[in-house]
Design an enzyme around this catalytic site. Structure first.
Site, short mmCIF file in Angstrom:
data_model
loop_
_atom_site.label_atom_id
_atom_site.label_comp_id
_atom_site.label_asym_id
_atom_site.label_seq_id
_atom_site.Cartn_x
_atom_site.Cartn_y
_atom_site.Cartn_z
N ARG A 108 0.36 -1.25 0.06
CA ARG A 108 0.49 0.07 -0.90
C ARG A 108 1.11 1.03 -0.16
O ARG A 108 0.31 2.64 -0.56
CB ARG A 108 -0.81 -0.32 1.22
CG ARG A 108 -2.17 -1.00 1.26
CD ARG A 108 -2.71 -0.67 2.25
NE ARG A 108 -3.30 -2.29 2.69
CZ ARG A 108 -4.00 -2.63 3.60
NH1 ARG A 108 -3.73 -3.04 4.56
NH2 ARG A 108 -5.33 -3.46 3.51
N HIS A 165 1.82 -5.23 12.13
CA HIS A 165 1.20 -5.26 11.08
C HIS A 165 0.01 -4.82 11.94
O HIS A 165 -0.69 -5.66 12.28
CB HIS A 165 0.35 -6.90 10.52
CG HIS A 165 -0.65 -6.98 10.22
ND1 HIS A 165 -0.48 -5.77 8.92
CD2 HIS A 165 -1.85 -6.80 9.49
CE1 HIS A 165 -2.33 -5.53 8.22
NE2 HIS A 165 -2.28 -6.40 9.20
#
Ligand code: ADP
Length: 310
Positions: free
Chosen positions: A148, A172
């Protein structure tokens, strides 16, 4: 290579679909507590294979995983809207005790790839339960956050995200660290390219890219309940690196001996991935703020792991 997937909900089935489309595996075997669900996904995905690759898609019990080179674990309970990844911890650790034990009985030589959240903790839990060396237990970690980040940088700089070299490190999750200081397009620092093409990377652009990278999952969950296509493709990317012995540099999670003074903690840094799993890590040069962020992320994850009763 045979690839097993245990837990064929949204993430597991998206991984199977991505593996089949890429033709990475000779066979993909789906296993789920809900055997009707595993069978339904296996049939549906198998019907896409004539348009894609020669991958055979099967389903069954754990015995069908025998001789698998890789087993992806995507079992567990889904993150709900408003729920943090860390809230999932205790529920998923109990599932892993059973699942990892069953996998290791059938295919003790497989490399494990962990996708269940909170993925860093679940990677460390799977390392502990499996007894495998840490380099054979790989969490999907920030592979998707990194994708991303690169996409957003690439769009701003009008460069393919594949030619953007930038990583998201650490958890994460909310404490992740976008490593801006070492980010490059080709070999050129992104600030220099931004200035060169009249698209400077201002503080507000940084804040926008940071927020879109960090909060992408929340936006997706708000709109459709959970995220799966992106991570499914990321999982297939990891399997491809193993299958083809690529020695590819991927930001994945693994139990790491020492990070910014924190010992034995699973988190993401760029790592070299090939047939034997992870061979080494490539921690980029970081500025003081990024190092402090990584230290915070590592401490938080280590603390959370210690709170799990194994
Ligand atoms: P996600 O969005 O993370 O994929 P899902 O809830 O869609 O979450 O999928 C999780 C899957 O894990 C479900 O299909 C569930 O049946 C499966 N699962 C839960 N516990 C086990 C277990 N012990 N063994 C195998 N599969 C399991």
């Amino acid at each position: 290579m045979k690839v097993g997937i245990v837990g064929t909900g949204m993430v597991g089935s998206a991984a199977a679909y991505a593996l089949g489309l890429r033709g990475v595996a000779s066979e993909v075997v789906l296993v789920d507590l809900d055997s009707a669900l595993a069978e339904a996904h296996a049939l549906d995905i198998a019907h896409a294979m004539p348009f894609a690759s020669g991958t055979s898609i099967a389903h069954g019990g754990y015995d069908r995983l025998r001789d698998a080179g890789v087993v992806i674990i995507a079992a567990g309970v889904a993150q709900r809207s408003g729920e943090t990844r860390t809230d999932l911890l205790s529920r998923n650790a109990a599932v892993f005790r059973v699942v990892v034990g069953d996998i290791m009985r059938v295919c003790p030589d497989a490399i494990l790839i962990i996708a269940s959240n909170p993925v860093d903790i679940m990677t460390q839990v799977a390392s502990a339960y499996s007894g495998l060396p840490n380099h054979r237990v790989i969490g999907s970690g920030t592979i998707l956050d990194t994708a991303r980040f690169r996409s957003l940088l690439g769009a701003h700089l009008r460069v393919s995200p594949r030619s953007v070299h930038a990583y998201v490190l650490g958890e994460h999750g909310d404490s992740q660290v976008l490593a801006w200081s070492g980010a490059r397009a080709g070999t050129v620092p992104i600030d220099r390219l931004g200035a060169q093409i009249g698209a400077p990377i201002t503080e507000s652009i940084r804040a926008e890219i940071d927020s879109k990278t960090r909060n992408a999952a929340y936006t997706i969950i708000k709109g459709k309940g959970s995220t799966y296509y992106g991570i499914g493709a990321g999982l297939a990317r990891i399997v491809a690196a193993i299958r083809q012995n690529e020695q590819a540099v991927l930001s994945v999670s693994s139990v790491t001996a020492l990070v910014e003074g924190v010992r034995n903690v699973a988190l993401s840094v760029p790592r070299v991935v090939g047939r034997e799993g992870i061979s080494t890590e490539l921690l980029p040069d970081l500025d003081a703020k990024e190092r402090a962020g990584l230290q915070r992320s590592a401490s938080l994850l280590r603390g959370l792991f210690e709170s799990v009763s194994l």
